[in-house]
Design an enzyme around this catalytic site. Structure first.
Site, PDB file in Angstrom:
ATOM      1  N   VAL A   1       0.834  -1.206   0.000  1.00 30.81           N
ATOM      2  CA  VAL A   1       0.000   0.000   0.000  1.00 30.81           C
ATOM      3  C   VAL A   1       0.865   1.250   0.000  1.00 30.81           C
ATOM      4  O   VAL A   1       1.889   1.330   0.681  1.00 30.81           O
ATOM      5  CB  VAL A   1      -0.953   0.041   1.212  1.00 30.81           C
ATOM      6  CG1 VAL A   1      -2.024  -1.007   1.083  1.00 30.81           C
ATOM      7  CG2 VAL A   1      -0.203  -0.138   2.519  1.00 30.81           C
ATOM      8  N   ASP A   2       0.441   2.217  -0.775  1.00 28.76           N
ATOM      9  CA  ASP A   2       1.037   3.548  -0.743  1.00 28.76           C
ATOM     10  C   ASP A   2       0.448   4.287   0.463  1.00 28.76           C
ATOM     11  O   ASP A   2      -0.585   3.891   1.009  1.00 28.76           O
ATOM     12  CB  ASP A   2       0.713   4.278  -2.043  1.00 28.76           C
ATOM     13  CG  ASP A   2       1.158   5.723  -2.025  1.00 28.76           C
ATOM     14  OD1 ASP A   2       2.329   5.966  -1.690  1.00 28.76           O
ATOM     15  OD2 ASP A   2       0.326   6.597  -2.306  1.00 28.76           O
ATOM     16  N   LYS A   3       1.101   5.342   0.892  1.00 26.54           N
ATOM     17  CA  LYS A   3       0.605   6.094   2.046  1.00 26.54           C
ATOM     18  C   LYS A   3      -0.334   7.215   1.626  1.00 26.54           C
ATOM     19  O   LYS A   3      -1.523   7.190   1.914  1.00 26.54           O
ATOM     20  CB  LYS A   3       1.780   6.684   2.857  1.00 26.54           C
ATOM     21  CG  LYS A   3       1.318   7.468   4.097  1.00 26.54           C
ATOM     22  CD  LYS A   3       2.489   8.085   4.842  1.00 26.54           C
ATOM     23  CE  LYS A   3       2.979   9.353   4.171  1.00 26.54           C
ATOM     24  NZ  LYS A   3       2.002  10.481   4.285  1.00 26.54           N
ATOM     25  N   THR A   4       0.214   8.199   0.923  1.00 27.36           N
ATOM     26  CA  THR A   4      -0.530   9.411   0.616  1.00 27.36           C
ATOM     27  C   THR A   4      -1.659   9.137  -0.373  1.00 27.36           C
ATOM     28  O   THR A   4      -1.430   8.653  -1.476  1.00 27.36           O
ATOM     29  CB  THR A   4       0.414  10.482   0.039  1.00 27.36           C
ATOM     30  OG1 THR A   4       1.490  10.686   0.949  1.00 27.36           O
ATOM     31  CG2 THR A   4      -0.335  11.786  -0.184  1.00 27.36           C
TER      32      THR A   4
ATOM     33  N   ALA B   1      -2.084  -1.336  -3.800  1.00 28.19           N
ATOM     34  CA  ALA B   1      -3.085  -0.277  -3.793  1.00 28.19           C
ATOM     35  C   ALA B   1      -2.392   1.077  -3.778  1.00 28.19           C
ATOM     36  O   ALA B   1      -1.492   1.311  -2.975  1.00 28.19           O
ATOM     37  CB  ALA B   1      -4.000  -0.411  -2.575  1.00 28.19           C
TER      38      ALA B   1
END
Length: 667
Positions: free
Chosen positions: A357-360, A553
């Site tokens: 997963v990406d953060k922003t 994601a």
């Protein structure tokens, strides 16, 4: 049903013989095929019933000719579509269910015509009954298939027929133009995608996103056409209308996904490729075996059993097993906030054991917000914030927008900034109401000669946040903490994904401090920060090389390489177009809660496909030997071609019925 087949107007697939699906799901459904088959069925049923009655009467003069008169319209007119499709399958060298139906009924009818002239046994009844029952199966199948697109039809009906302009005039919804201002009253359905310019309300977006809780909307908030307004009233500016609206795009993409094929379909295709020739061979062997070993009349027994093999082995159920489940599953996903772009992603998702997963924008809102202010003695929070915001109102930096939003929330009055200067990567300075104000990082203030020791002692409490140091007239005044907050459902979604046994990896281009702070809040133990776009793709490839099934994601341009490298790319609808184009699944409400539903949908759909394939394979494995007469030497039992036809129809309907259960699956 083969996705590569394209033609103008409705018709039958030259490969499998089934009715083709319309490319434009937004168009009115063409039910001409259904009406045609229904008309043929009732006509044939009216002739077949008296034909069957003749079987129970003693033979009388010209009985055979009466049977011929009743059966001929049934076989030649009622069965004409089957003979046409059977002939097309031979020309295209793609044997299908209609190949077997045409051979079986054609052989029974021709043998009966010859028998009528030469005094041989007649089989007009089986030929007519088989055609009638297959027509019944086609009617039931076409009606059930129309139900598989019910989710898309429901989405299409969400948009109202008319809209009300801000001046009160009512216009048809298809006349709305980009830029029009529309008034939406309490309880009304929102007519177009747009932005609220005046007013506020709560909006029920469950029909699009799958989320049951209404969402509060104020001026500047975006709304989606087809969603339901609550108790408030507002004016919106139309931004996307017609084919560009979110609902239209959802319908188009889901319709395209329904025509794609998952990997599991390859098994069915390979079996179907050899199935029809194998059945014809088995029917030929059955005929020869009964001619040599069977009792008298040998020819009669040989023909009846060979026809029964051809009819009962029709691979209709096998051909329907996967497409029906995909059509219903993708439609169900569209109503639960899960937009499936291709069937392969839907199948593979249930195997994923690692989620990157990406953060922003994925875990967080992607919009920095002012979360805290800490000032030194002698300085009030509002005074420091007002001066800093007065400087930042001339800046284009994302952190500047967060400071301005914070000042607006507190209703602070901003002053005009003079001699503004921004230093990239460090901060900005200006003169506000005669006072020299600096806002930036520690190095920026230190280089300007401001003592920052006291400010640095305050900054550790904001670990993971972006900290802006503020100095006024060369004296330290305070620190502003700006953070990209978690989306409301992220924490519960992460916990649900962990319960599903999925390993979570946070892969971010942000600083280690920011990434670790978010990971700590969510309990994610594996964090990789400061990763460039190419590095994200390399990391995903490394996981795949280790044998993992990887889903990723993300929502930004920098996530696109990683999304493309993953077996399943998952994009947020709130993200960039390039991310969405590189993803197999899009989460319409932009948070991970929908991903949990997507996993449940994937598992339910694949399980449904396997059930359908099991029904189809077992049906044929049991049915063909019975039709060939395997029980006759032991029990004296034979399977009538008419019973075989009824069983074939039942198998197809049972597969369709099983697929339709996905419409109500709990996600």
């Amino acid at each position: 049903m083969h996705p590569e087949i394209r033609q103008m107007g409705p018709g039958a697939c030259p490969k499998c013989g089934m009715a083709l699906e319309p490319l434009d799901s937004s168009a009115e459904t063409d039910d001409g095929e259904y009406k045609n088959m229904r008309r043929r069925f009732w006509f044939c049923a009216g002739l077949t019933v008296p034909l069957l009655a003749l079987m129970f009467l003693n033979k009388f003069p010209f009985a055979g000719w009466i049977e011929f008169a009743l059966a001929t319209p049934v076989v030649l007119w009622g069965g004409a579509p089957f003979f046409a499709r059977g002939w097309a399958s031979l020309k295209n060298r793609h044997g299908n269910m209609f190949t077997l139906i045409a051979l079986g009924t054609g052989a029974a009818y021709l043998f009966s015509v010859i028998g009528l002239i030469n005094g041989l046994p007649l089989y007009f009844e089986p030929a007519a009954v088989i055609v009638t029952l297959v027509l019944l199966g086609q009617v039931l199948e076409l009606r059930a298939r129309s139900q598989t697109s019910s989710a898309l039809k429901a989405l299409l009906k969400l948009t109202p027929k008319t809209a009300r302009l801000a001046d009160g005039r009512e216009i048809p919804v298809d006349q709305i133009k980009v830029g029009d201002q529309l008034r939406v009253r309490p309880g009304e359905t929102i007519p177009a995608d747009g932005v609220i310019v005046d007013g506020h309300s709560s909006v029920d977006e469950s029909m699009v996103t799958g989320e049951s809780m209404p969402v509060e909307k104020t001026a500047g908030g975006k709304v989606t056409g087809g969603t339901l307004n609550g108790n408030g009233s507002f004016i919106l500016r139309a931004e996307r209308v017609g084919a560009d609206s979110l609902l239209s795009q959802i319908v188009r993409l889901v319709s395209e996904a329904q025509r794609t094929r998952p990997p599991i379909q390859k098994l069915a295709d390979r079996v179907a490729g050899i199935f029809v020739p194998a059945v014809i061979l088995v029917a030929a062997i059955t005929f020869v075996a009964w001619m040599i070993l069977g009792p008298q009349p040998k020819l009669s027994h040989a023909l009846v059993n060979a026809v029964a093999v051809l009819i009962i082995a029709c691979p209709c159920a096998l051909g329907l097993a996967t497409p029906m489940s995909i059509m219903v599953g993708t439609g169900r996903g569209a109503t639960a906030g899960v937009l499936v772009r291709n069937a392969e992603a839907l199948e593979i998702l249930q195997k994923a054991d690692v989620l990157v997963v990406d953060k922003t924008g994925t875990l967080t809102t992607g919009k920095p917000q002012l979360v805290a202010i800490d000032t030194l003695p002698g300085w009030a929070e509002n005074d420091v914030l007002a001066l800093a915001a007065s400087v930042e109102q001339l800046s284009e930096h994302p952190l500047a927008a967060a400071i301005l939003a914070g000042a607006k929330e507190r209703d602070l009055t901003l002053q005009q900034a003079k001699r503004f200067e921004a230093i990239p990567g460090k901060g900005a300075k200006a003169v506000v109401n005669g006072r020299a104000v600096l806002a930036g990082n520690a190095d920026f203030l230190s280089e300007a000669g401001v003592p920052i020791a006291e400010l640095k002692r305050k900054s550790p409490q904001f670990s993971g946040d972006s900290v802006i140091f503020v100095a006024i007239d060369q004296q330290p005044a305070g620190v502003l903490a700006v953070s990209d907050l978690l989306k409301p459902n992220t924490k519960s979604a992460v916990e649900a994904l962990r319960k599903e046994g999925i390993r979570l990896v946070l892969l971010s281009g942000d600083s280690p401090a920011a990434a670790n702070a978010i990971a700590e809040q969510l309990g994610i133990g594996e964090v990789h920060a400061g990763v460039l776009p190419a590095g994200k793709a390399e990391f995903v490839q490394k996981l795949r090389a280790e044998g993992h099934v990887v889903a990723m994601a993300g929502d930004g341009v920098n996530d696109a390489p990683g999304l493309a490298a993953a077996q399943v790319g998952i994009a947020m609808s709130t993200g960039t177009d390039v991310a969405i184009q590189n993803a197999g699944i899009t989460l319409l409400n932009g948070d991970l809660a929908a991903l949990v539903r997507a996993i449940h949908l994937s598992r339910a759909t694949v399980r449904n496909i396997k059930q359908n394939l099991f029904f189809a394979f077992v049906y044929n494995l049991v049915g063909v030997p019975l039709a060939a007469g395997i029980l006759y030497p032991f029990f004296g039992l034979l399977l009538s071609p008419m019973i075989a036809s009824a069983a074939m129809t039942f198998s197809s309907v049972s597969v369709i019925g099983n697929a339709l259960r996905l419409r109500s699956v709990k996600l």
